[in-house]
Design a protein around this motif. Structure first.
Motif, PDB file in Angstrom:
ATOM      1  N   TYR A  84       0.842  -1.201   0.000  1.00 35.84           N
ATOM      2  CA  TYR A  84       0.000   0.000   0.000  1.00 35.84           C
ATOM      3  C   TYR A  84       0.870   1.241   0.000  1.00 35.84           C
ATOM      4  CZ  TYR A  84      -4.991  -0.821   0.687  1.00 35.84           C
ATOM      5  OH  TYR A  84      -6.326  -1.099   0.491  1.00 35.84           O
ATOM      6  N   PHE A  85       0.362   2.284  -0.631  1.00 35.72           N
ATOM      7  CA  PHE A  85       0.982   3.605  -0.560  1.00 35.72           C
ATOM      8  C   PHE A  85       0.048   4.517   0.228  1.00 35.72           C
ATOM      9  CE2 PHE A  85       3.206   1.840  -4.162  1.00 35.72           C
ATOM     10  CZ  PHE A  85       4.487   2.344  -4.005  1.00 35.72           C
ATOM     11  N   PHE A  86       0.590   5.175   1.250  1.00 35.51           N
ATOM     12  CA  PHE A  86      -0.183   6.096   2.084  1.00 35.51           C
ATOM     13  C   PHE A  86       0.135   7.529   1.689  1.00 35.51           C
ATOM     14  CE2 PHE A  86      -0.148   3.212   6.151  1.00 35.51           C
ATOM     15  CZ  PHE A  86      -0.765   2.202   5.445  1.00 35.51           C
ATOM     16  N   ASP A  87      -0.899   8.339   1.521  1.00 34.73           N
ATOM     17  CA  ASP A  87      -0.754   9.792   1.358  1.00 34.73           C
ATOM     18  C   ASP A  87      -0.694  10.336   2.782  1.00 34.73           C
ATOM     19  OD1 ASP A  87      -1.006  12.524   0.905  1.00 34.73           O
ATOM     20  OD2 ASP A  87      -2.565  12.299  -0.615  1.00 34.73           O
ATOM     21  N   ARG A  88       0.518  10.484   3.307  1.00 31.98           N
ATOM     22  CA  ARG A  88       0.821  10.838   4.687  1.00 31.98           C
ATOM     23  C   ARG A  88       0.615   9.623   5.589  1.00 31.98           C
ATOM     24  NH1 ARG A  88       2.119  15.947   5.184  1.00 31.98           N
ATOM     25  NH2 ARG A  88       1.054  17.599   4.076  1.00 31.98           N
ATOM     26  N   SER A  89       1.092   9.749   6.830  1.00 36.21           N
ATOM     27  CA  SER A  89       0.858   8.722   7.836  1.00 36.21           C
ATOM     28  C   SER A  89       0.629   9.419   9.166  1.00 36.21           C
ATOM     29  CB  SER A  89       2.058   7.768   7.941  1.00 36.21           C
ATOM     30  OG  SER A  89       3.065   8.309   8.773  1.00 36.21           O
ATOM     31  N   VAL A  90       0.394   8.635  10.188  1.00 41.59           N
ATOM     32  CA  VAL A  90       0.154   9.201  11.512  1.00 41.59           C
ATOM     33  C   VAL A  90       1.361  10.019  11.985  1.00 41.59           C
ATOM     34  CG1 VAL A  90       0.951   7.183  12.831  1.00 41.59           C
ATOM     35  CG2 VAL A  90      -0.825   8.680  13.777  1.00 41.59           C
ATOM     36  N   VAL A  91       2.551   9.678  11.536  1.00 45.09           N
ATOM     37  CA  VAL A  91       3.762  10.395  11.949  1.00 45.09           C
ATOM     38  C   VAL A  91       3.717  11.861  11.519  1.00 45.09           C
ATOM     39  CG1 VAL A  91       6.291  10.464  11.752  1.00 45.09           C
ATOM     40  CG2 VAL A  91       5.100   8.256  11.987  1.00 45.09           C
ATOM     41  N   ASP A  92       3.093  12.156  10.396  1.00 46.33           N
ATOM     42  CA  ASP A  92       2.988  13.551   9.941  1.00 46.33           C
ATOM     43  C   ASP A  92       2.327  14.440  10.995  1.00 46.33           C
ATOM     44  OD1 ASP A  92       3.114  13.892   6.499  1.00 46.33           O
ATOM     45  OD2 ASP A  92       3.336  11.940   7.443  1.00 46.33           O
ATOM     46  N   SER A  93       1.434  13.859  11.781  1.00 43.51           N
ATOM     47  CA  SER A  93       0.723  14.635  12.802  1.00 43.51           C
ATOM     48  C   SER A  93       1.673  15.240  13.824  1.00 43.51           C
ATOM     49  CB  SER A  93      -0.326  13.770  13.502  1.00 43.51           C
ATOM     50  OG  SER A  93      -1.356  13.436  12.602  1.00 43.51           O
ATOM     51  N   VAL A  94       2.807  14.597  14.063  1.00 43.22           N
ATOM     52  CA  VAL A  94       3.792  15.146  15.000  1.00 43.22           C
ATOM     53  C   VAL A  94       4.216  16.537  14.530  1.00 43.22           C
ATOM     54  CG1 VAL A  94       6.133  14.880  15.939  1.00 43.22           C
ATOM     55  CG2 VAL A  94       4.600  12.889  15.765  1.00 43.22           C
ATOM     56  N   ALA A  95       4.469  16.682  13.231  1.00 39.86           N
ATOM     57  CA  ALA A  95       4.877  17.982  12.682  1.00 39.86           C
ATOM     58  C   ALA A  95       3.759  19.008  12.838  1.00 39.86           C
ATOM     59  CB  ALA A  95       5.260  17.830  11.209  1.00 39.86           C
ATOM     60  N   TYR A  96       2.529  18.598  12.603  1.00 41.02           N
ATOM     61  CA  TYR A  96       1.403  19.527  12.728  1.00 41.02           C
ATOM     62  C   TYR A  96       1.179  19.932  14.180  1.00 41.02           C
ATOM     63  CZ  TYR A  96       0.319  19.410   7.833  1.00 41.02           C
ATOM     64  OH  TYR A  96       0.389  19.580   6.474  1.00 41.02           O
ATOM     65  N   TYR A  97       1.368  19.011  15.099  1.00 43.14           N
ATOM     66  CA  TYR A  97       1.286  19.367  16.522  1.00 43.14           C
ATOM     67  C   TYR A  97       2.360  20.399  16.850  1.00 43.14           C
ATOM     68  CZ  TYR A  97      -2.116  15.995  18.433  1.00 43.14           C
ATOM     69  OH  TYR A  97      -3.265  15.324  18.766  1.00 43.14           O
TER      70      TYR A  97
END
Length: 181
Positions: A84-97
Motif C-alpha cells: 500500500y501507498f499512504f498519502d501521509r501517515s500518523v507520523v505527519d501529525s507530530v509535525a502539525y502538533y
C-alpha cells in the motif's frame, strides 16, 4: 532505520503542503497500486461541504486529535501483508502538533511508536498553490516540510528524498526504490 521492528509493505508519501503527494498517489493508483488517501484532507472536504470554513476547521481544539484518530483507524484497516501507498501517515501529525505549538499527547506518541512502514518518501515541494482546503502559507509549508522530515527521522525511519519531476517520472523514481535496501 528501524531494523528492530518488523515492517509492513506500506510506503508513505509525505512532505509539506504542495509537495504533490495526492497527484503522485493518483498516478500510483492508476498504475494498479493500492493507496490510502490523506485522512485529514477527507475530513476537511467533508467539513467544507457541510458549510464550515477552513479557519473554523483548523482552529477547533479537537482538529488535530481527530485527524490522529481517523489516521490510526484508517491505517489499521489496511492489510498488514498487502502493498500500500499512504498519502501521509500518523507520523505527519507530530509535525502539525509542533507547528501549532501543541504537546504531542499519549495517543499520538503511542500511534507513532507502533507505526510500521517499509519506506518513507519525502517529496520535494513544488510551486505553492492555495486552495479552499489549505490553511498554510508558503512559508508555513516549508517549515512543515522540515518538521515532517524531523518527525520521521526522530522515530528512526530512513527518509528517501524525491525530487521535483513530472508525475510519471516521480512515480518511476519511487517505484525503482522499493526493492533497494
Amino acid at each position: 532505520m528501524r531494523a528492530y521492528m518488523q515492517t509492513t509493505p506500506h510506503y508513505v508519501l509525505t512532505g509539506g503542503p504542495c509537495a504533490g503527494k495526492t497527484t503522485l498517489i493518483f498516478e500510483l493508483e492508476k498504475r494498479g497500486y493500492s493507496v490510502l488517501p490523506e485522512p485529514a484532507r477527507l475530513i476537511i472536504d467533508e467539513k467544507l461541504a457541510a458549510g464550515l470554513t477552513i479557519g473554523e476547521i483548523v482552529t477547533d481544539p479537537d482538529w488535530l486529535p481527530s485527524v490522529v484518530r481517523f489516521q490510526v483507524a484508517r491505517e489499521a484497516e489496511v492489510p498488514s501483508d498487502q502493498e500500500y501507498f499512504f498519502d501521509r501517515s500518523v507520523v505527519d501529525s507530530v509535525a502539525y502538533y509542533r507547528v501549532n505549538g501543541r504537546e504531542v499527547d499519549e495517543d499520538l506518541r503511542s500511534a507513532c511508536a507502533n507505526a510500521s512502514y517499509a519506506k518513507v518518501f519525502l517529496l520535494d515541494l513544488i510551486d505553492f498553490v492555495n486552495d479552499e482546503a489549505r490553511s498554510e502559507t508558503p512559508e508555513q509549508a516549508m517549515i512543515l516540510h522540515g518538521l515532517i522530515r524531523e518527525a520521521y527521522e526522530d522515530l528512526g525511519f530512513e527518509v528517501i528524498q524525491v525530487p521535483v519531476l513530472p508525475v510519471e517520472e516521480r512515480a518511476d523514481y519511487v517505484l525503482s526504490r522499493l526493492a533497494q535496501g
